[in-house]
Design a protein around this motif. Structure first.
Motif, mmCIF file in Angstrom:
data_model
loop_
_atom_site.group_PDB
_atom_site.id
_atom_site.type_symbol
_atom_site.label_atom_id
_atom_site.label_comp_id
_atom_site.label_asym_id
_atom_site.label_seq_id
_atom_site.Cartn_x
_atom_site.Cartn_y
_atom_site.Cartn_z
ATOM 1 N N UNK A 395 -2.185 17.736 1.052
ATOM 2 C CA UNK A 395 -3.254 17.662 2.047
ATOM 3 C C UNK A 395 -4.328 16.724 1.513
ATOM 4 N N UNK A 396 -4.674 15.704 2.288
ATOM 5 C CA UNK A 396 -5.654 14.720 1.832
ATOM 6 C C UNK A 396 -6.995 15.392 1.559
ATOM 7 N N UNK A 397 -7.526 15.181 0.360
ATOM 8 C CA UNK A 397 -8.742 15.888 -0.059
ATOM 9 C C UNK A 397 -9.983 15.422 0.694
ATOM 10 N N UNK A 398 -9.938 14.246 1.297
ATOM 11 C CA UNK A 398 -11.096 13.731 2.037
ATOM 12 C C UNK A 398 -11.067 14.152 3.501
ATOM 13 N N UNK A 399 -9.891 14.124 4.106
ATOM 14 C CA UNK A 399 -9.791 14.327 5.553
ATOM 15 C C UNK A 399 -9.132 15.640 5.947
ATOM 16 N N UNK A 400 -8.401 16.269 5.033
ATOM 17 C CA UNK A 400 -7.646 17.464 5.377
ATOM 18 C C UNK A 400 -6.363 17.152 6.133
ATOM 19 N N UNK A 401 -6.011 15.876 6.212
ATOM 20 C CA UNK A 401 -4.816 15.481 6.958
ATOM 21 C C UNK A 401 -3.551 15.795 6.174
ATOM 22 N N UNK A 402 -2.600 16.461 6.828
ATOM 23 C CA UNK A 402 -1.306 16.795 6.237
ATOM 24 C C UNK A 402 -0.249 16.024 7.003
ATOM 25 N N UNK A 403 0.347 15.015 6.369
ATOM 26 C CA UNK A 403 1.269 14.141 7.076
ATOM 27 C C UNK A 403 2.538 14.874 7.494
#
Length: 419
Positions: A395-403
């Motif tokens: 999970x991207x630590x900046x955006x919370x985006x989980x690809x």
């Protein structure tokens, strides 16, 4: 936006024009070892995986100088490829990790199998992460297959590989059709496959047979209108014998990753396919096929997550979805860190005719070039993170985006649409 330092552009040019790699090295093995160590520090891997006795010491000294100027953290394989210290802390110690911001996927198996189609490259930096397919299958309940089209080749060649893969999957599963989810150059392969002016003229298959084998085409980060990154690369590639040498180089890279020799490698033609001029001609000829659902997504990122005033206005304008939504449901005003290897090309991708300011892009493709069919919006992920690039947290630590969640939800949405 702060433009990338000049040494990034110089390094990009060196890596594009110089036979990459330092396995055997020149007469000075210590210099070769130093270049590889610097490369691993910056990019989490050496510059190549193959023999490169053609490298001169002058070339190596230049690249050593440019790599040294990057001030990379000597974290080796532990250093995230985006250079984000928060990502490093999460990856190494579990500190600073965040929960996914995109919804947890539902169990909604698609009617037809999902085929993930690769882009220009198939190296470890540009492959679908296993976590993507694992989540799509285990949580979403989808049948998922990979289609590995020949790297460094134009869509006209790569679509043949894709057609054979589609036929094989249909035979294996008994499915009437497939859903194609296509990254980068793979999006042009998918369009060429089913177009009335496309592949059926070059293979022993009727257009009806091909088009009735495909239910939907989803493109992600595809340069439907070209990218100045390809324009610049074509301007830097020499002619005649030197061009043939580059094709052999691409073949060597592909063989190293695929484990076998590759047919149809044509580096210039593959770059031309995503150039701004060639894209216009391609779009005029390769029209959409009736009965196939087309949709598209764009990605965006920024070096060190920093953007200039006015950039966000363009982002919101270009990401607005065709259904009227803002197309930025995964974005909360914070950019992720662009992958370090993409910073040199981001400067080119962010320069679009008619736009005075630096524009949103994923490091290789501007958002404005990705729209095709029903445009669904943008995801906060650079061109590599769109594939679940390695060496960053799930999970991207900046955006919370989980690809992985993104792809699983994408397939779930196809299921709701009857595909």
């Amino acid at each position: 936006m702060n433009r990338p330092p000049e040494h990034w552009s110089r390094l990009a040019l060196l890596l594009a024009l110089t036979p990459a790699g330092c396995e055997l090295g020149p007469d000075d093995p210590a210099l070769c070892a130093e270049v590889n160590a610097l490369s691993e520090s910056c990019f989490s891997e050496p510059l190549s995986v193959y023999d490169s006795r053609g490298w001169s010491e002058t070339d190596l000294r230049k690249i050593r100088h440019e790599l040294s100027a990057l001030y990379c953290d000597n974290g080796g394989a532990l250093a995230p490829i985006d250079g984000d210290y928060l990502a490093s802390a999460c990856k190494t110690s579990g500190l600073g990790c965040v929960r996914a911001s995109n919804p947890r996927p539902e169990h909604l198996p698609t009617r037809y199998p999902v085929v993930l189609v690769n882009g220009f490259d198939v190296s470890p930096l540009f492959r679908y992460a296993p976590r993507i397919t694992d989540m799509m299958e285990s949580i979403g309940g989808h049948q998922v297959f990979l289609a590995i089209d020949t790297p460094y080749a134009p869509p006209q060649r790569r679509a043949r590989d894709l057609w054979e893969r589609v036929r094989s999957i249909r035979s294996q599963t008994g499915a009437e059709k497939v859903n194609l989810v296509c990254h980068s150059l793979g999006g042009l392969d998918c369009r060429f496959l089913v177009s009335p002016a496309g592949l059926h003229w070059e293979v022993d298959a009727a257009h009806t047979e091909i088009v009735e084998s495909v239910a939907s085409i989803t493109t992600i980060g595809t340069a439907h209108r070209g990218t100045r990154v390809a324009d610049a690369a074509l301007g830097a590639i020499p002619e005649a014998e030197a061009e043939e040498a580059l094709n052999r180089l691409a073949d060597s890279i592909g063989e190293g990753f695929a484990g076998e020799p590759l047919d149809g490698v044509d580096l210039r033609a593959s770059l031309a396919a995503i150039s701004t001029s060639e894209a216009l001609a391609f779009n005029a000829q390769i029209l959409d096929a009736e009965g196939v659902y087309y949709q598209s997504w764009a990605g965006f990122s920024a070096p060190a997550g920093r953007v200039e005033a006015g950039y966000l206005e363009t982002l919101h304008e270009w990401c607005r979805a065709d259904d009227g939504s803002d197309g930025l449901e995964h974005f909360f005003g914070v950019h992720d860190y662009l992958a370090l290897p993409l910073i040199p090309s981001a400067d080119l991708a962010g320069t679009v005719d008619g736009q005075e300011a630096f524009v949103p892009n994923d490091g290789l493709v501007p958002v404005s070039a990705t729209h095709w069919g029903v445009f669904r919006g943008c995801i906060p992920a650079d061109h590599m993170e769109q594939l679940g690039q390695r060496n960053i947290p799930d999970v991207n630590v900046r955006t919370g985006f989980d690809v992985a969640r993104f792809y699983t939800n994408l397939a779930g949405d196809l299921s709701r649409r009857g595909f």
